[in-house]
Structures are given as C-alpha cells and as structure tokens.
Scaffold this active site. Structure first.
Site, PDB file in Angstrom:
ATOM      1  N   ASP A  64       0.795  -1.233   0.000  1.00 18.33           N
ATOM      2  CA  ASP A  64       0.000   0.000   0.000  1.00 18.33           C
ATOM      3  C   ASP A  64       0.827   1.283   0.000  1.00 18.33           C
ATOM      4  O   ASP A  64       0.272   2.367  -0.139  1.00 18.33           O
ATOM      5  CB  ASP A  64      -0.945   0.011   1.219  1.00 18.33           C
ATOM      6  CG  ASP A  64      -0.184  -0.134   2.540  1.00 18.33           C
ATOM      7  OD1 ASP A  64       1.050  -0.271   2.503  1.00 18.33           O
ATOM      8  OD2 ASP A  64      -0.826  -0.126   3.601  1.00 18.33           O
ATOM      9  N   HIS A  65       2.136   1.182   0.174  1.00 19.24           N
ATOM     10  CA  HIS A  65       2.939   2.408   0.311  1.00 19.24           C
ATOM     11  C   HIS A  65       3.677   2.766  -0.986  1.00 19.24           C
ATOM     12  O   HIS A  65       3.472   3.818  -1.560  1.00 19.24           O
ATOM     13  CB  HIS A  65       3.969   2.246   1.438  1.00 19.24           C
ATOM     14  CG  HIS A  65       3.409   2.506   2.802  1.00 19.24           C
ATOM     15  ND1 HIS A  65       2.516   1.657   3.415  1.00 19.24           N
ATOM     16  CD2 HIS A  65       3.627   3.510   3.688  1.00 19.24           C
ATOM     17  CE1 HIS A  65       2.200   2.142   4.609  1.00 19.24           C
ATOM     18  NE2 HIS A  65       2.870   3.263   4.804  1.00 19.24           N
ATOM     19  N   ASP A 119       4.814  -0.881  11.059  1.00 20.37           N
ATOM     20  CA  ASP A 119       4.279   0.424  10.695  1.00 20.37           C
ATOM     21  C   ASP A 119       3.801   1.040  12.002  1.00 20.37           C
ATOM     22  O   ASP A 119       3.120   0.374  12.787  1.00 20.37           O
ATOM     23  CB  ASP A 119       3.101   0.281   9.717  1.00 20.37           C
ATOM     24  CG  ASP A 119       2.709   1.626   9.139  1.00 20.37           C
ATOM     25  OD1 ASP A 119       2.907   1.835   7.931  1.00 20.37           O
ATOM     26  OD2 ASP A 119       2.189   2.462   9.913  1.00 20.37           O
ATOM     27  N   ARG A 379       0.377  13.030   9.924  1.00 16.49           N
ATOM     28  CA  ARG A 379       1.690  13.637  10.174  1.00 16.49           C
ATOM     29  C   ARG A 379       1.914  14.843   9.273  1.00 16.49           C
ATOM     30  O   ARG A 379       1.514  14.813   8.103  1.00 16.49           O
ATOM     31  CB  ARG A 379       2.811  12.616   9.929  1.00 16.49           C
ATOM     32  CG  ARG A 379       2.774  11.559  10.987  1.00 16.49           C
ATOM     33  CD  ARG A 379       3.935  10.607  10.944  1.00 16.49           C
ATOM     34  NE  ARG A 379       3.813   9.776  12.123  1.00 16.49           N
ATOM     35  CZ  ARG A 379       4.086   8.477  12.172  1.00 16.49           C
ATOM     36  NH1 ARG A 379       4.543   7.855  11.116  1.00 16.49           N
ATOM     37  NH2 ARG A 379       3.918   7.809  13.289  1.00 16.49           N
TER      38      ARG A 379
END
Ligand code: MIC
Length: 664
Positions: A64-65, A119, A379
């Site tokens: 997914d990254h 993660d 973030r």
C-alpha cells in the site's frame, strides 16, 4: 483486583517477566503485519534467521505504500514480497486492495488479540480491542520467527469519554485534543485505554482514527473496549465469531487519567510542522489553502468520505484549490460507489485516488511551493508531503470539506445545518479475493523468490570494540523525525530495499552531503535532542546510519520505536545524564566511550564519555537482553551466536483456547 483492559490482555499473553511497571516482559503475539515499504527489509532479515515458515498464528503482508511504480523498483519489491509471502506462510494483500490499517480492522483485527506490525500506525487495530503495537521490521521478523515480543510494561492512561460530540465535531478532534494536551512525546511508554459513557457514541471508524493517531503521541498503543459497536462491525464484516465482549472491570484503576467531555470539544487543527501543534480551527480560519487532501491511513473510512461528499453535493471545489480523496480500502471504495458518495465527490471536482497511502507519505500529490495544504492525515513533519517548503495542517474531514468549499481554512460549524448522510451499506461487499493465502507447506520449498537489482542485503553492525571512539557527524535538535533520517516521497522510498542507496538521503534536509561526511568520519556518533526519531517505524532510519558507520546516538531522549530499531541493529542509543551536556557537542569532535564493552557487560547504568580531557556521564538504560544484543552487534548476530534475541519460550506455548485459531 479490578483490572483495566490492557492489563487483562497483557496478562493473558505474557510468557516471561512480571507485570510490574517498567519491567520487561515477553508477549505472545497472535498476528503480525508488514507493508511493502518496510516489508522487504523485514523479509530479508527473516530469511537470515533461518526459519522456513512463519511461526506466528497469522501473518499478513500488505502492499500500500510504494505504489507509484515510476520504474522497476516498486514492482520488483511487490513481486519479491508476493513470492516470499507464499513461501513463508504469509497472507498477501495485493496492491490496490487497500491501506494496511483499514484492511486489518476490516478483515483480521479482533478483540483480545495481540498484533505487532512494521508500521507505527499498527495501533489502529486497537479500535477493535486488540493490543496493537508498531515496531521495526527486524523486530517484527523476530516475532514471525516465533519469538515473543519484548517490551517494558507500559503505563495505562485511562481516557474517560463523557457526553456526545456536537455536530461537525468528529473523532479526529478527540485525538487532536489529546495531542493538544500532551504533545508528541506525551504518550511515551503508555497505552491509552478509552472508557466511559461516551465510548458507545464513537463507531469503529472513529475509533480507528483515534487509535491510529495515538502513535503521534509517541504512545505504545490505544485501545477501545469490545462492545455493541464492535459486534455490529464484526457482523457487517461477516466475522461474528471473532466477537467477544471485553472491557475493564468495574472500578479498574489507571496509572494516569484524562477526561474528555465530548460535548465541549470544538473543531481542532494541527498547524505546521508537528501533529502536536494543535489549536482551534477558528484561530487559523481564513488562511488561504492551495490543497485539501482527505483520506490516507486515517480518515478514509466510509463516514469520513460521506460527510465530505455531503458538504460538496451540488457544489464545486473552490477554484484556487485542489481536492484529493483517498478511500481506505477496496471495500470502502465499493461502498462509496454504491451509495452515491463517489459521484458526489467526482461531480464536485475531487481528484479520486486509489486506496493506498498516497500523498500521506509524499507518494504523489505534493502541494505547490510555500503553499498551505489541509489534510486529514496523521503527520505534517517538514517536507513529508514531497514539497520541501510545505505548510501542512492536519484536521478532520468536516473542516477539510469546509475548507475545500471556501478556499480558506474554515470552521465547519459556519456551514450551518449538518447535512443528511447516506447510510453505510449494512452489508459491505466483503471480498477477500485480493488477499492471497500462502502456498501449502509442501509446495513452499519449490517457490523461487525473484530479486530485482534494487533489492540489496541489509548491513549488519561490526562487533562492539572494548572502547569506542567516534566523531560527531551531526548535532540535531529536538523532535527529529525518522523522515529526516530516511525521507518520505516517491524518489527516496523507492530505495527501501536498498540501504546503500537510501543512505545517500540521510539528513538531506540539514545537509545534502551528510552521507559523504559521515562515511569519511566513521566510526561516527549522532547527537540529538529530545524525542529523537519520532514518527514512523521505518528501520531504514537506523540501517542507513549503520551503513554510514554510525555506532552510537547520544540524545536527550528517544522515541520508542526508533530507540528499539537502533538497538536491534547494534547502534548504541545513549542518553545524557545531564541534558546541558548536549551543548558541549560539536560536529567533527572526537569522543571516546572508554571500556564501553565492560560497562555493558557489568550492567552499568552510567558510563563515561571523554573528549580532550573533558568527561561527561551518559546513561546506558538497557535491560540485560538489550545489553546482550548490543554486545553481540545486533539481534541477527545474537541469534547466530546461539542465544535467542529474547526468551526461549516458543510462540505456541500458553496460547489459550479462546485465542487459538487456525486462520488468524
Ligand atoms: C508513516 O505513516 O510514516 C508510514 C509511512 O506509514 C511509516 C511506515 C514507513 O515508513 O514505511 C510508519 O508509520 O511507520
């Protein structure tokens, strides 16, 4: 004695140590999670451990990254991971299936279970009553190899929720309120347990938001009780058998308390460049925004997207601004498509992205130079968006929607009546065909694992010398994030499988030539302020300095996961006994840690550091297990030398029947 929920689940999973605050215990782990940006290193290190199949009841690898696929690097990683997963007994979620945290809450997290994930936002699964903890890849690999997860007994913060959220105020504002109160290190060594009458008013999507961003407090985790909302969720996910009611005992005590009166909350926003920089939205209302991004590993649930669509229905996104929307998973994508949420967003001008982490880690959609980007993400460290001069604000979907409509940061309460939202489909399309089961054991041996040219073996630390002399390669300030050590974004993250290459970007925000300097100075030290290594779990932030010859980090304080990553890789994380000694350090100086080996062997907590006749005291605050790891030169070397990195208790031992399941 009345126990809180955290204590109960810990006690149910402890295989070594005793339940005393600050004591290191070994936890039996039920599930592990990897994603692609941390997964390749974890897998390469698991391979070195010499196990043939994972030894944990359930392991899953998400992709997914790293999904932009600018060239061969990302797809080579995906291909490696798919074959590795099949061979080693790990489920594999295909790219595009969704963001690991959403998928895990949908399909696998369960009340009372323990989960360790590579993660930092693994904490999201606390929404379903799991003890869910983020860790570095090597630590997750160790658990996959059958070792318990070692950690200090955390303090438990009881967060009492009373009342009900007013209209336009959302669960995101609850976690922003905790960040406003405690800032980015106020959760260190703590798990936040939510209780009280307000809990039942927060659905699982909202709980996921809160538990996801618990990581921003530096916390070990967050957890909600398993109640009627949990039951509804698990039933909708066609997993009714995973439901078990779990809550703290009546009158349970907590180490610390927070009380949040939900009806008194107002829309909040974190200003650049820290998730802890929280103020009421009204204080920054009117600030011009160039971009609004909704979604990512937080706030991309059905309810999050439905309110944005409802605000924008029949309207158009402000002309001077670009809106992106990311659903959390294929299931959520299907739900928004079936309920008209998707078309409302498209017609309003939103750019719809696939269900992956995307812009949250600088994977595309970077904002224009010097502009303001308002994001529902978790973030906003400087440059994380991909634009070095970014100004990222973190907020709720309602504030994001109001801002997308008006073009300036807007308190959503100004929009008037709260719109009607479509109901989430009672039965979302539960479809696990994009999650591939591992190959049966008898076929595993024959599986070849393809390794593209960008996949390189991780470095290992040299043996610790009797005395260690090192040059100060850099002196940095407080709250340095792992993004400064191993930056986010398409360009750098493509090297997550290649430490020599990714090391070239270490501290590039401060000094683009740092990597050359550090290599020339090696062996080297890094000197940091408080909360050094906050943020992501990426062990590249330890592996890259290791490759550059860094042997110790001396700081005023460390973030939990990064401290652990340094240690696991054989780099000494040392604290100043007297923080004012930080001022004595300058780049280029040579410091010596005399007799460091003996000090570690003797269990000394205070160790000397010398430079040109000056002497200061550093703190070597390590458990016996941690000392052994450092003396061996990291976990992998320790394993090879015969002693396990943790206890010798096997993973299966002590598994109570209520937690033993063949699938997960
Ligand atoms: C993040 O949100 O910072 C990440 C990207 O998900 C990281 C993982 C990584 O760096 O690969 C995290 O939270 O651990």
């Amino acid at each position: 004695m009345a126990e809180n929920l955290v204590t109960k689940i810990f006690k149910d999973h402890m295989v070594s140590g005793s339940f005393e605050p600050g004591e290191e215990v070994g936890l039996r782990i039920d599930q592990t999670l990897l994603q692609d940006a941390t997964g390749t290193m974890a897998c390469l290190q698991l391979e070195r451990m010499g196990v043939d199949r994972v030894q944990v009841p359930f392991a899953v690898q998400y992709v997914d990254h790293n999904i932009i696929q600018l060239d061969f690097k990302n797809p080579d990683d995906h291909r490696f991971l798919q074959a590795f997963a099949a061979k080693y007994g790990i489920h594999f979620s295909r790219p595009g299936n969704g963001i690991c945290h959403y998928l895990h809450v949908e399909r696998f997290a369960r009340p009372g279970a323990t989960l360790i994930g590579a993660d930092s936002h693994t904490t999201s699964s606390g929404a379903l009553g799991s003890i869910a903890i983020g860790a570095g890849g090597l630590d997750v690999a160790l658990v996959m190899a059958g070792e318990p997860f070692q950690l200090e007994i955390p303090k438990v913060v009881g967060v009492e929720l009373t009342g009900e959220l007013p209209e336009w105020v959302t669960p995101k504002d609850i976690i922003l309120e905790l960040l406003r109160r405690r800032d980015v290190s106020g959760g260190l060594g703590r798990i936040f347990e939510f209780y009280g009458p307000g809990v039942e008013t927060i659905d699982v999507t909202g709980r996921t938001t809160i538990c996801n961003m618990i990581a921003e407090l530096g916390a070990t985790g967050g957890i909600f009780p398993s109640d009627e909302r949990t039951r509804e969720w698990l039933e909708a996910q066609q997993r009714p058998d995973d439901f078990v009611e779990l809550a703290a005992d009546e009158g349970a005590s907590y180490d610390e308390h927070e009380h949040i009166e939900l009806d008194k909350l107002e829309p909040l926003i974190a200003k650049p460049h820290s998730p802890g920089n929280v103020v009421p939205v009204r204080e920054v209302a009117g600030t011009k925004a160039a971009q609004v991004c909704v979604g990512s590993s937080v706030n991309s649930g059905f309810e999050d997207l439905a309110i944005v669509a409802a605000v924008l229905r029949g309207e158009t996104v402000y002309p001077g601004l670009v809106l992106t929307v990311t659903p959390g998973s294929r299931q959520i994508l299907d739900s928004i498509a079936r309920t008209g949420v998707y078309s409302d967003l498209v017609l309003a001008g939103a750019r719809m992205l696939e269900p992956v982490c995307g812009p949250c880690v600088g994977m595309g959609q970077a904002p224009p130079s010097d502009s303001v980007s308002v994001r529902t993400f978790n973030r906003n460290f400087p440059g994380r968006s991909g634009t070095q001069t970014d100004n990222v604000y973190l907020t709720s979907p309602t504030t994001a929607a109001a801002t997308a409509l008006r073009g300036v940061i807007t308190d959503p309460r100004e929009l008037g009546d709260y719109p009607d939202l479509p109901e989430a489909p009672a039965n979302p399309a539960v479809d696990d065909r994009q999650i591939l089961a591992p190959a049966p054991e008898e076929e595993a041996e024959g599986i070849e694992i393809p390794r593209g040219p960008n996949i390189k073996p991780p470095p290992e630390a040299p043996e610790l010398p009797d005395s260690l002399s090192g040059k100060v390669t850099i002196v940095v300030g407080d709250n340095i994030s792992t993004g400064d050590l191993a930056p986010d974004g398409v360009e750098v993250m493509a090297f997550r499988s290649n430490i020599p290459e990714i090391a070239k970007y270490t501290f590039r925000r401060f000094d683009p030539e740092y990597h050359k300097k550090a290599q020339e100075m090696a062996p080297g030290f890094i000197v940091g302020g408080t909360n050094y290594g906050q943020g992501s779990s990426r062990e590249h932030a330890a592996l890259a300095p290791l490759h550059l010859g860094v042997r110790a980090v001396i700081a005023k304080g460390f973030a939990r996961i990064h401290r652990r990553n340094l240690l696991s890789q054989g780099i000494l994380p040392l604290r100043f006994a007297d923080e004012s000694d930080y001022d004595k350090f300058e780049e280029g100086q040579e410091w010596e840690l005399p007799d460091i080996k003996k000090h570690l062997q003797d269990g000394d907590r205070e160790i000397p550091a010398r430079m040109d006749g000056a002497e200061i005291t550093l703190l070597a605050e390590f458990s016996q297990r941690e000392r052994d790891i450092l003396l061996s030169g990291g976990i992998l070397k320790k394993l090879r030398s015969g002693a396990s990195g943790a206890t010798t208790v096997g993973q299966g031992e002590g598994t109570g029947p209520e937690h033993r399941r063949s699938d997960h």
